[in-house]
Design a protein around this motif. Structure first.
Motif, PDB file in Angstrom:
ATOM      1  N   PRO A   1     -11.736   5.676 -16.040  1.00 64.67           N
ATOM      2  CA  PRO A   1     -10.693   4.122 -15.048  1.00 64.67           C
ATOM      3  C   PRO A   1     -10.282   5.444 -14.247  1.00 64.67           C
TER       4      PRO A   1
ATOM      5  N   ASP B   1       2.823   7.181  -5.033  1.00 64.96           N
ATOM      6  CA  ASP B   1       1.087   7.765  -4.588  1.00 64.96           C
ATOM      7  C   ASP B   1       0.120   8.358  -5.476  1.00 64.96           C
ATOM      8  N   GLY B   2      -0.460   9.241  -5.573  1.00 61.55           N
ATOM      9  CA  GLY B   2      -1.296   9.840  -6.065  1.00 61.55           C
ATOM     10  C   GLY B   2      -1.067   9.676  -7.419  1.00 61.55           C
TER      11      GLY B   2
ATOM     12  N   GLN C   1      -7.065  -0.414  -2.368  1.00 67.69           N
ATOM     13  CA  GLN C   1      -5.747  -1.440  -2.211  1.00 67.69           C
ATOM     14  C   GLN C   1      -5.306  -2.540  -2.351  1.00 67.69           C
ATOM     15  N   LEU C   2      -5.969  -2.839  -1.228  1.00 73.61           N
ATOM     16  CA  LEU C   2      -6.029  -4.676  -0.628  1.00 73.61           C
ATOM     17  C   LEU C   2      -6.577  -5.545  -1.301  1.00 73.61           C
TER      18      LEU C   2
ATOM     19  N   ALA D   1       1.280  12.502   2.848  1.00 74.21           N
ATOM     20  CA  ALA D   1      -0.500  11.883   1.911  1.00 74.21           C
ATOM     21  C   ALA D   1       0.060  11.338   1.019  1.00 74.21           C
ATOM     22  N   GLY D   2       0.375  11.282   0.616  1.00 78.31           N
ATOM     23  CA  GLY D   2       0.326  10.078  -0.394  1.00 78.31           C
ATOM     24  C   GLY D   2      -0.216  10.853  -1.495  1.00 78.31           C
ATOM     25  N   THR D   3      -0.815  12.066  -1.692  1.00 78.07           N
ATOM     26  CA  THR D   3      -1.207  12.507  -2.340  1.00 78.07           C
ATOM     27  C   THR D   3      -0.680  13.072  -3.941  1.00 78.07           C
TER      28      THR D   3
ATOM     29  N   VAL E   1       0.226   6.639  -9.231  1.00 78.57           N
ATOM     30  CA  VAL E   1       0.571   5.532  -9.177  1.00 78.57           C
ATOM     31  C   VAL E   1       0.344   4.944 -11.337  1.00 78.57           C
TER      32      VAL E   1
ATOM     33  N   THR F   1       0.750  -1.358   0.295  1.00 83.60           N
ATOM     34  CA  THR F   1      -0.241   0.096  -0.037  1.00 83.60           C
ATOM     35  C   THR F   1       1.338   0.789   0.031  1.00 83.60           C
ATOM     36  N   TYR F   2       2.092   1.127  -0.557  1.00 85.28           N
ATOM     37  CA  TYR F   2       3.138   2.595   0.210  1.00 85.28           C
ATOM     38  C   TYR F   2       3.878   2.346  -1.233  1.00 85.28           C
TER      39      TYR F   2
ATOM     40  N   ALA G   1      -6.461  16.775   2.199  1.00 86.45           N
ATOM     41  CA  ALA G   1      -5.490  15.838   2.095  1.00 86.45           C
ATOM     42  C   ALA G   1      -4.334  15.914   2.495  1.00 86.45           C
TER      43      ALA G   1
ATOM     44  N   VAL H   1      -9.491   6.220  -7.913  1.00 89.54           N
ATOM     45  CA  VAL H   1      -8.630   6.882  -8.995  1.00 89.54           C
ATOM     46  C   VAL H   1      -7.180   7.090  -8.038  1.00 89.54           C
ATOM     47  N   HIS H   2      -7.255   6.421  -6.595  1.00 88.42           N
ATOM     48  CA  HIS H   2      -5.381   6.175  -6.257  1.00 88.42           C
ATOM     49  C   HIS H   2      -5.614   8.234  -4.851  1.00 88.42           C
ATOM     50  N   CYS H   3      -6.320   8.942  -5.334  1.00 88.97           N
ATOM     51  CA  CYS H   3      -5.900  10.395  -5.009  1.00 88.97           C
ATOM     52  C   CYS H   3      -5.452  10.319  -3.805  1.00 88.97           C
ATOM     53  N   GLY H   4      -6.372   9.835  -3.363  1.00 92.10           N
ATOM     54  CA  GLY H   4      -6.201   9.881  -1.480  1.00 92.10           C
ATOM     55  C   GLY H   4      -6.649  10.822  -1.115  1.00 92.10           C
ATOM     56  N   LEU H   5      -7.350  11.955  -1.498  1.00 92.34           N
ATOM     57  CA  LEU H   5      -8.427  12.693  -0.700  1.00 92.34           C
ATOM     58  C   LEU H   5      -9.159  12.510   0.585  1.00 92.34           C
ATOM     59  N   CYS H   6      -9.238  11.398   0.804  1.00 94.36           N
ATOM     60  CA  CYS H   6     -10.581  10.875   1.759  1.00 94.36           C
ATOM     61  C   CYS H   6      -9.757  10.211   3.091  1.00 94.36           C
ATOM     62  N   LEU H   7      -8.117  10.006   2.466  1.00 98.20           N
ATOM     63  CA  LEU H   7      -7.473   9.510   4.418  1.00 98.20           C
ATOM     64  C   LEU H   7      -7.756  10.311   5.083  1.00 98.20           C
TER      65      LEU H   7
ATOM     66  N   GLU I   1      -0.972   3.199   6.279  1.00 98.13           N
ATOM     67  CA  GLU I   1      -1.948   3.451   4.933  1.00 98.13           C
ATOM     68  C   GLU I   1      -2.368   2.608   4.386  1.00 98.13           C
ATOM     69  N   MET I   2      -2.261   1.204   4.920  1.00100.15           N
ATOM     70  CA  MET I   2      -3.241   0.102   4.566  1.00100.15           C
ATOM     71  C   MET I   2      -4.468   0.313   5.480  1.00100.15           C
TER      72      MET I   2
ATOM     73  N   ARG J   1      -8.036   4.100   1.352  1.00101.12           N
ATOM     74  CA  ARG J   1      -7.272   4.030  -0.254  1.00101.12           C
ATOM     75  C   ARG J   1      -6.267   2.397  -0.446  1.00101.12           C
ATOM     76  N   GLY J   2      -5.633   2.431   0.790  1.00 97.33           N
ATOM     77  CA  GLY J   2      -5.047   1.121   1.031  1.00 97.33           C
ATOM     78  C   GLY J   2      -5.313   0.127   1.721  1.00 97.33           C
TER      79      GLY J   2
END
Ligand SMILES: Cc1cc2nc3c(=O)[nH]c(=O)nc-3n(C[C@H](O)[C@H](O)[C@H](O)COP(=O)(O)OP(=O)(O)OC[C@H]3O[C@@H](n4cnc5c(N)ncnc54)[C@H](O)[C@@H]3O)c2cc1C
Ligand code: SF4
Ligand code: SF4
Lengths: 918, 468
Positions: free
Chosen positions: A336, A34-35, B68-69, A74-76, A37, A30-31, A140, B41-47, B59-60, B64-65
């Motif tokens: 997507p 970042d945003g 991803q899992l 935050a990985g954005t 991909v 999961t690391y 975020a 889309v993996h943007c992370g805005l929800c974190l 992250e997990m 988003r994590g």
């Protein structure tokens, strides 16, 4: 390795706590990105410290084991900045989310790097402040990530990007050394390390704390959504509004596809026939805001706006903004995945770019949408694609590359705010040549000598920055001293012509602090300048640059230089596009010439300097010059790009001619204020401003300094946003030909009603403190207004600091201004000397004209340094400097400054001994 | 310059066995579809909105994590039996804060429940020794747990008569001192029910039994509404139901309690027992059909959000899907309903109290209802609403979360109560039984004398004061 790895994890668990380390492979996945991909590679372990001390520990271990360290907020990020390209240790700041201290009197806050951008603003909201840079991901993303990518946002049009809001950084270097880049005091001496670290994408060290500037919340704002039948007319509106001097807070654009997406997501009910939407915001004091909005709306109407929707209530405004800030996501619903391209072009090139982008979409048959910071010329075309379709992926990348190429061709850069990371590393070579990259690599090699921090980023994948730095170093050292000293004169003459090479008496007018150089060369252009430097370098000559000679008193000159290089003949305009509000000029252009040129187009540089007919723009940049009028920021904030001649005559360029840029290390900030000790500034790219619609100044005189300072404190507590507040004591007033014990000059610029409001309110506050007199000057008054500010700029003129006169600068945190002024007054009394002081009152910068004997000067300087650290002896008779550390206490980060000086000027030929590090 | 070693990930990517062991992947029934998973889309805005991410910084443990899992399972990179995957699917509160902020419209609740269903299915197969691949980490539950689950989920919640009988026993147990004996003797600990036991609300002596009874509106009836009585609400929170009925009567509504309705199935759905949830859904849809009411009123946030999603739950069943859609169209949260019809402000007496509002996740995130509860509170004369920090961050109750994730539940409970207490309010209001229980528990632990009430109770009280 494996055994080693296990041992490392065990140690970290023991020292930082079991739950501070992640090493389960499923979890590590999961690391892996970042945003963005784009590339996915998991780290070998993740460490989640809670304190700076824990970060130091983790970094020390990584250093010992020689494994890569990748900082992660935050990985954005959208350029792969936090993606662990070479595995290693990710250090996440998610648990370091504390606002350590809010310091309202000094308008700053000390925060941990994991603080979420939006939450910092929320945190200080109750005090009436905000943290101004507001990336769309602000809910975020972290301050640490913002710093690393020099983030911008919709409100940066008016308020500037991250680098304009970071005062100092607490940094952990690759071996675990921890240091501050500054103490955040305005105008302190030393290289701008803070400016270098901002935007460095986690490659120089880990930010463990940041001192950030807080910005007053505006009293009021207006938002309008304007819809247009085509993108071109909307773009025209952008240029016109910005050019007309209405200085909106934001000008954000969305195209048809984006409109459709947010319409769906946020039920805005926008007319489907609109092809472009502009979100326009203005803010400030209530007065004049409606007039400002009206004027902007009129421009929209002239350009054929289909519909204008003012958002009046806070809720409406928030909704309009929510739509903008979540637009990327809303578009995400259409496909997507999307590839978000981030480039910048000059504002006037927007219509052309939009056309080209549309065509690219057609050519590659890919749906696209545009949502972007139009006011800054910062494009964000989004390509919608399916990541599982290799062909679509390839087409998306082809479009991105085409957009970057086009942007560069149109005079732009490859990133406005997302950074280079891995996404754009291979495009760096399109923007920069080998020498430019080498000059950047110096920074990398100085901070990150084992390439441990965030390796394999930013630089093209086929050029190792350590090698680049190495190449540059050997280039310089190999060519040094390859020419007999006796060849120096003839060769210089051959370059610039006998007429422009002076020696002996001819060189006397160029004496620096009483010392005459062997040669004075006046090259005619950039190439000559470069060749002069190259000749000097090969002949082993020391070099001092000369602009207008107005500030040569500053700093220590330890020995007569071999060569003075004057830039006076480099005084051409290289490029001026008034509609873009940018200009590129050669370094030797005098400020007055430059201002006249701009004034002819209704534009300006928002500052006044002493001796404007002589002072050159290059000289001011080298000085890191700042003035009284800081409402628009200082010269540092207006600098967009530089052309620099390196010590061996190599020409390098950094930055660009666009208002937003995160493309590699910020040498512009580093060279600003480097006093000609790192390289010679040959050309300067600047952001210019439209002349304000109106200007006025209230001059209030008081019976005591205390009354003036109490008034100042009250002004600071209001919503007023003066562009300058200058404190003047009795001596300074006398110099201006006025009388009184103390005065404040408060300047406002903008809509007439807004200026009036400032004058009215400040006058009322001054009355409360028994002002003796309040007088309003406006720019219509027979130039009294500009004359006053010109006179204020000349108060601390350094050129006539001779005999027993000395000019000193004392820099303190703004809240300490009263104490510092009192201290100065007390010293004047004890030592029976006269001191005339003026102060850039909202910034804590005091300029003093002292007349006293030598011993007193020593004592005065020493005492002030002891108490306030930053007391600079700017000018005095040269012999009086002996035994005085003219730059005050050693700056934070001196070790790094030393190292940078050594790296940029390995043979120590440039202005030796002049600045804070020798 | 030292060369940088590029250590390889110590992972399953280095196969040790000659034959790669097949991973346990998603199976077809109720799988989280790739389409839904890939909407992220993996943007992370929800974190920053995710309670478990805020608490752990992992992250997990973020939406988003977790997605991803799920994606990794779907793509065969990790197995369904990955301990990290299982742990995260369990640690998630299903509070759906992420869903509310996700700009890409990811249907997080749906894919989470589907993932849990996958784990539950696999576990069942494991228990029946029918798993296609051997898994060390997918533990079947011990027999007693399975039996208990059977009794609770398939028995109690399925049959309201059993539920009431059980509740009656609980009430007796609480009042007779048997609770004290059990607690002291550690019997409960023994059967690992301790956590559950402290969660139990004080149960009432009487219940609301839906038998088709009608409560007439006060004055002229403008609307006719039906009310969901549910399980816990109709037993432990009878007083809230009674208050709700009175407030609706004050607001020109005839209120009917249709017979044959039951538990909404939220707990089943959240724990991955989707078929169990479907049975309950069908029963409720049938119970409320053909009444001709203007709305079906729900006063518990959790039930409301479940009912509003019956059509998703039954999407594979063409007949029931259509019936569900008609049913869902009528579901109104009571606060939503009252603000929609315009609260009757006449007769509201003064309540001079300071309250702070804890937003139930299933109201604010799942149903996106945030303003109406505040509008109602502000309508009460004399009442002062003091907003707490992070009012929309989950309090950690989340159904049976207290039992499955006691540690995280406690951390979130603590975080929540600290924010609430900081406001200095005398009353914390909420709109969900789970939150109520969690808050009361936290206050008890802290020995703080602060009340926890439903918003509707305060409205009722204000009307009563007005009448007096
Ligand atoms: C939907 C969306 C909208 C966006 N809008 C904008 C926008 O309007 N403007 C904009 O500028 N950006 C925008 N971004 C990009 C991104 O949010 C910013 O780059 C942000 O600053 C990244 O912050 P982060 O905390 O997520 O950092 P990360 O992504 O975790 O890291 C970014 C970089 O910072 C480094 N880093 C992180 N913390 C530290 C530290 N403490 N010390 C040293 N280095 C560190 C990392 O190594 C990496 O190189 C957007 C992103 C998304 C997904
Ligand atoms: S769930 Fe939504 S908000 Fe979160 S990362 Fe995915 S797309 Fe972004
Ligand atoms: S449902 Fe709640 S706990 Fe679960 S991932 Fe989303 S925000 Fe986090």
């Amino acid at each position: 390795m494996k055994q080693d790895h296990i041992a490392l994890i065990d140690t970290l668990r023991r020292e930082l706590g079991a739950n501070a380390v992640v090493d389960n492979p499923d979890a590590l996945m999961t690391y892996d990105s970042d945003g963005s991909v784009m590339v996915k590679t998991p780290p070998d372990l993740v460490v989640l410290p809670t304190t700076p001390a824990q970060i130091v520990m983790a970094v020390q271990h990584a250093y010992r084991h020689n494994i890569p360290i990748v900082p992660r907020g935050a990985g954005t990020g959208l350029s792969g900045g936090a993606t662990p390209m070479r595995g290693g240790m990710v250090i996440g700041t998610a648990r370091m989310d504390k606002v350590v201290q809010v310091d309202i009197p000094n308008r700053r806050a000390l925060v941990q790097p994991g603080v979420i951008n939006f939450e910092l603003s929320q945190h200080v909201k109750s005090y009436g402040y905000k943290y101004a840079p507001d990336p769309s991901s602000q809910k975020a993303c972290t301050i640490g990530g913002n710093i690393a990518t020099n983030s911008g946002g919709p409100h940066c049009l008016k308020y500037g990007v991250t680098t304009n809001h970071i005062l100092a950084l607490d940094l952990v270097l690759h071996d675990g050394t921890r240091l501050w880049t500054s103490d955040g005091v305005s105008d302190r001496a030393g290289y701008d390390l803070t400016g270098v670290v901002v935007g460095s994408e986690g490659t120089l060290g880990l930010v463990v704390q940041a001192l950030v500037r807080l910005t007053r919340l505006p009293e009021a704002k207006r938002v309008v959504l304007a819809l247009f039948p085509d993108v071109v007319s909307a773009s025209e509106v952008v240029s016109t509004v910005v050019g007309a001097g209405y200085l909106p807070t934001s000008l954000e654009m969305m195209d048809r596809n984006a409109i459709r997406a947010v319409n769906e997501g946020y039920q805005l009910g926008l007319p489907p026939e609109s092809e472009a939407l502009l979100l326009i915001e203005v803010d400030g004091v209530e007065d004049g805001l409606d007039e400002q909005l009206e004027a902007i709306l009129a421009i929209c109407t002239q350009h054929g706006a289909l519909e204008l929707r003012p958002a009046r209530t806070e809720e409406e405004q928030n909704r309009a903004w929510a739509a903008r800030k979540n637009a990327f996501g809303a578009i995400g619903r259409l496909a997507p995945a999307y590839y978000l391209v981030d480039t910048v072009v000059p504002r006037t090139r927007l219509p052309f770019m939009m056309e080209q982008i549309e065509q690219l979409g057609r050519q590659y048959n890919m749906p696209m949408a545009n949502i972007f910071h139009a006011g800054d010329g910062n494009l964000h075309p989004l390509v919608l694609y399916n990541p599982r379709d290799p062909d679509e992926v390839q087409r998306a990348h082809a479009i991105a590359e085409a957009v970057m190429r086009l942007s560069i061709e149109e005079g732009g850069v490859i990133s406005g705010e997302h950074g280079i990371g891995i996404e754009k590393q291979n495009y760096m070579a399109m923007l920069f040549n080998a020498a430019d990259l080498q000059a950047m690599a110096v920074i990398y090699a100085t901070f990150n000598p084992r390439a441990q921090f965030n390796p394999a980023k930013m630089f093209p994948s086929n050029s190792d920055p350590l090698k680049l730095a190495e190449q540059r170093h050997s280039r310089i050292t190999r060519s040094s001293n390859t020419l007999a000293a006796s060849e120096l004169g003839p060769r210089l003459a051959a370059v610039v012509g006998q007429r422009y090479l002076h020696t002996g008496a001819g060189a006397a007018p160029f004496a620096v602090q009483g010392q005459t150089a062997t040669y004075v060369a006046e090259p005619a252009d950039l190439d000559q300048l470069a060749t002069v430097l190259s000749v000097c370098h090969r002949a082993g000559a020391t070099v001092v640059a000369w602009g207008g000679g107005t500030h040569q008193q500053i700093g220590n000159l330890i020995a007569a230089p071999d060569v003075i290089v004057s830039t006076q003949r480099l005084n051409r305009v290289l490029k001026y596009e008034p509609k873009d509000l940018t200009i590129s000029v050669e370094a030797g252009m005098p400020i007055a010439t430059l201002q006249r040129l701009l004034a002819a187009q209704g534009q300006m540089l928002p500052f006044e300097v002493d001796q404007p007919e002589r002072a050159t723009i290059g000289g001011l940049v080298a000085l890191g010059w700042t003035g009284a009028r800081r409402g628009y920021g200082t010269l540092r904030d207006l600098l967009l790009g530089l052309t620099i001649i390196e010590v061996d005559g190599t020409i390098i360029r950094n930055g660009g001619l666009v208002v937003k840029n995160v493309s590699g290390y910020d040498l512009v900030r580093l060279f600003n204020g480097s006093m000609g000790t790192l390289g010679i500034i040959a050309a300067v790219n600047l952001k210019v401003l439209p002349r304000p619609v109106h200007e006025s100044t209230l001059l209030a005189t008081f019976a005591t300094p205390e009354a003036a300072l109490a008034t100042l404190a009250q002004i600071n507590a209001t919503h007023l946003v003066p562009t300058a507040v200058e404190y003047l004591d009795r001596g300074a007033l006398a110099q201006l030909g006025s009388v009184g014990e103390a005065a404040l000059a408060v300047r406002a610029e903008g809509m007439p009603a807004a200026c009036e409001r400032h004058m009215r309110d400040v006058a009322a506050l001054a009355q409360q403190h028994a002002a003796l007199e309040t007088r309003t000057l406006t720019d219509g008054d027979h130039n009294d207004h500009s004359a006053l500010w010109q006179a204020i700029a000349s108060l601390a003129s350094t050129h006539d600091a001779i005999g027993d006169i000395a000019v000193l600068r004392l820099c303190v945190p703004p809240a300490d201004l009263p104490a510092a002024l009192a201290h100065v007054a007390e010293l004047a009394q004890t030592h029976r000397c006269t001191i005339a002081s003026s102060a850039h009152a909202q910034h804590g910068v005091i300029l003093m004209r002292v007349s006293c004997e030598q011993a007193t000067l020593h004592t005065l300087h020493r005492t002030l340094v002891q108490r306030w650290r930053h007391c600079h002896l700017l000018a005095c008779a040269p012999e009086r400097k002996a035994g005085i550390a003219v730059w005050g206490a050693e700056p934070e980060g001196a070790v790094l400054m030393q190292a940078l000086k050594r790296a940029y000027d390995p043979t120590l030929r440039l202005n030796p001994g002049r600045y804070v590090v020798s | 310059m030292a060369t940088i070693p590029t250590p390889k990930m110590a992972s399953a990517s280095e196969p040790t066995a000659v034959e790669p062991i097949p991973l346990l992947g998603f199976s077809d029934k109720d799988r989280p579809t790739d389409e839904l998973i890939n909407a992220c889309v993996h943007c992370g805005l929800c974190l920053s909105s995710c309670p478990t991410y805020r608490e752990t910084g992992l992250e997990m443990s973020s939406p988003r994590g977790r997605i991803q899992l799920m994606k990794s399972v779907s793509e065969g990179l990790i197995g369904l039996d990955s301990p990290v995957f299982q742990e995260q699917m369990s640690q998630c509160l299903n509070c759906r804060a992420c869903e509310a902020v996700c700009p890409s419209g990811v249907q997080y609740g749906t894919i989470l429940e589907a993932s849990r269903a996958q784990i539950a299915q696999a576990r069942q197969l494991q228990e029946q020794k029918q798993l296609p691949v051997r898994s060390e980490t997918l533990k079947g539950r011990p027999l007693w747990q399975r039996s208990l689950h059977q009794i609770v989920f398939n028995g109690l919640f399925n049959d309201m008569r059993q539920f009431r009988a059980f509740s009656g026993l609980m009430s007796l147990y609480q009042r007779t001192g048997a609770q004290w004996v059990a607690r002291k003797s550690g019997i409960l600990k023994l059967i690992r029910m301790a956590e559950m036991e402290t969660m139990l609300p004080a149960t009432s002596r009487h219940f609301v039994v839906p038998q088709g009874q009608v409560y007439k509106a006060e004055g002229e009836a403008t609307y006719m509404v039906a009310m969901l009585t549910g399980c816990i609400m109709s037993t432990a929170f009878v007083h809230v139901h009674e208050a709700t009925i009175r407030v609706l009567q004050k607001n020109h509504c005839d209120v009917i309690l249709p017979p044959n309705q039951g538990c909404c199935g939220a707990l089943h759905g959240h724990s991955g027992d989707l078929d169990g949830a479907r049975d309950l859904a069908r029963r409720n849809i049938a119970a409320f059909e053909g009444l001709g009411v203007d709305a079906i009123i729900v006063n518990a946030a959790g039930c409301g959000s479940t009912l509003k999603e019956y059509h998703h739950l039954l999407h594979d069943d063409p007949e029931w899907h259509a019936r569900a859609e008609r049913f869902v169209a009528k579901i109104k949260d009571v606060h939503e309903w009252l603000t929609e019809i315009g609260l009757n402000r006449e007769g509201l007496g003064t309540l001079p109290i300071q309250v702070t509002y804890q937003e139930p996740c299933h109201l604010v995130h799942a149903q996106r209802i945030s303003t109406p509860p505040r509008t109602l509170l502000k309508a009460i004369p004399g009442l002062e609403l003091r907003e707490m920090a992070e009012s929309a961050l989950c309090c950690g109750s989340a159904g049976i979360y207290n039992i499955t994730q006691p540690e995280m539940a406690a951390r979130l409970g603590e975080r929540k109560i600290n924010h609430a207490l900081q406001t200095g309010a005398q009353v914390i209001v909420t709109a969900n039984p789970g939150c109520h229980v969690q808050l009361v528990g936290e206050l008890r632990r802290k020995q703080r004398d602060v009340q926890v009430r439903f918003i509707i109770e305060l409205l009722d009280e204000a009307y009563q004061r007005g009448a007096a």
